[in-house]
Design a protein around this motif. Structure first.
Motif, PDB file in Angstrom:
ATOM      1  N   UNK A 112       0.836  -1.202   0.000  1.00  0.00           N
ATOM      2  CA  UNK A 112       0.000   0.000   0.000  1.00  0.00           C
ATOM      3  C   UNK A 112       0.874   1.257   0.000  1.00  0.00           C
ATOM      4  N   UNK A 113       1.852   1.282   0.877  1.00  0.00           N
ATOM      5  CA  UNK A 113       2.730   2.450   0.974  1.00  0.00           C
ATOM      6  C   UNK A 113       3.448   2.702  -0.343  1.00  0.00           C
ATOM      7  N   UNK A 114       3.961   1.651  -0.965  1.00  0.00           N
ATOM      8  CA  UNK A 114       4.692   1.814  -2.221  1.00  0.00           C
ATOM      9  C   UNK A 114       3.773   2.221  -3.367  1.00  0.00           C
TER      10      UNK A 114
ATOM     11  N   UNK B 199      -3.103  14.565  -2.138  1.00  0.00           N
ATOM     12  CA  UNK B 199      -3.306  13.415  -3.030  1.00  0.00           C
ATOM     13  C   UNK B 199      -3.024  12.107  -2.308  1.00  0.00           C
ATOM     14  N   UNK B 200      -2.052  12.126  -1.431  1.00  0.00           N
ATOM     15  CA  UNK B 200      -1.725  10.930  -0.666  1.00  0.00           C
ATOM     16  C   UNK B 200      -2.904  10.510   0.211  1.00  0.00           C
TER      17      UNK B 200
ATOM     18  N   UNK C  63      -7.055   6.503   1.206  1.00  0.00           N
ATOM     19  CA  UNK C  63      -8.464   6.158   1.416  1.00  0.00           C
ATOM     20  C   UNK C  63      -8.959   5.238   0.295  1.00  0.00           C
ATOM     21  N   UNK C  64      -8.608   5.574  -0.930  1.00  0.00           N
ATOM     22  CA  UNK C  64      -9.038   4.777  -2.094  1.00  0.00           C
ATOM     23  C   UNK C  64      -8.475   3.360  -2.042  1.00  0.00           C
ATOM     24  N   UNK C  65      -7.170   3.241  -1.862  1.00  0.00           N
ATOM     25  CA  UNK C  65      -6.518   1.929  -1.846  1.00  0.00           C
ATOM     26  C   UNK C  65      -6.900   1.112  -0.619  1.00  0.00           C
ATOM     27  N   UNK C  66      -7.158   1.770   0.484  1.00  0.00           N
ATOM     28  CA  UNK C  66      -7.522   1.056   1.720  1.00  0.00           C
ATOM     29  C   UNK C  66      -8.880   0.391   1.588  1.00  0.00           C
TER      30      UNK C  66
END
Length: 181
Positions: free
Chosen positions: A69-71, A167-168, A173-176
């Motif tokens: 997720x972080x990457x 944006x982060x 939120x989107x990826x989570x």
């Protein structure tokens, strides 16, 4: 990967506020965009170090999900904001190589995500991904590297940092919301 507040928190843990953090070579503080990206780098490096100490497949899976997720968020922010806005400020070869390195990392992340801990080569692939990211980070942060060149340019890296932080948050939120393993 940290937001502006988390970057300040991370810097505070080392005994310095983010605003007071100085670069070793110049004594000047890094602009917000660079501070945020470096905070992301330190966070991911720590996660890879932690992964090396884990034994249970469940713990490895949970931590790798955080690493991935972080990457994903970090690379997308760089590709959407930093890299395009750095054209003309940073050597084209460095920008092109960064895109290619991101592509390689994304492919390796996808391979690992398609696997389960305990499968043959799972740990080896995570290790190689960590080494790959370490190399990429070194190229961005070294004297004369991407960040150094960006800082010498005319881009407003404070304003860029604000856009990157916003944006982060959106991407996290989107990826989570997307299902993991």
């Amino acid at each position: 990967m940290a937001t502006a507040k988390a970057a300040t928190k991370t810097a505070s843990k080392s005994g310095k506020s983010a605003k007071a953090r100085r670069t070793r070579r110049t004594g000047r503080r890094d602009p917000l965009a660079i501070r945020l990206l470096k905070a992301d780098h330190r966070e991911v490096e720590a996660m890879f170090d932690e992964y090396e100490q884990l034994e249970s497949d469940r713990d490895k899976q949970a931590l790798f999900d955080k690493i991935a997720l972080a990457l994903k968020v970090h690379t997308q922010i760089e590709e959407e904001i930093l890299y395009p806005e750095s054209r003309g400020e940073v050597e084209d070869d460095l920008i092109d190589e960064a895109y290619v390195e991101h592509d390689g990392a994304k492919k390796l992340i996808a391979e690992i995500e398609a696997m389960k801990p305990g499968e043959e080569f799972y740990d080896a692939k995570v290790k190689v991904l960590g080494e790959y990211i370490k190399h990429h980070v070194k190229e961005e942060e070294q004297p004369g590297g991407f960040f150094a060149q960006a800082k010498k340019g005319d881009e407003d890296l404070e304003a860029m940092g604000e856009r990157m932080a916003a944006r982060k948050e959106e991407l996290m939120a989107e990826f989570s919301k997307q299902p993991s393993h």
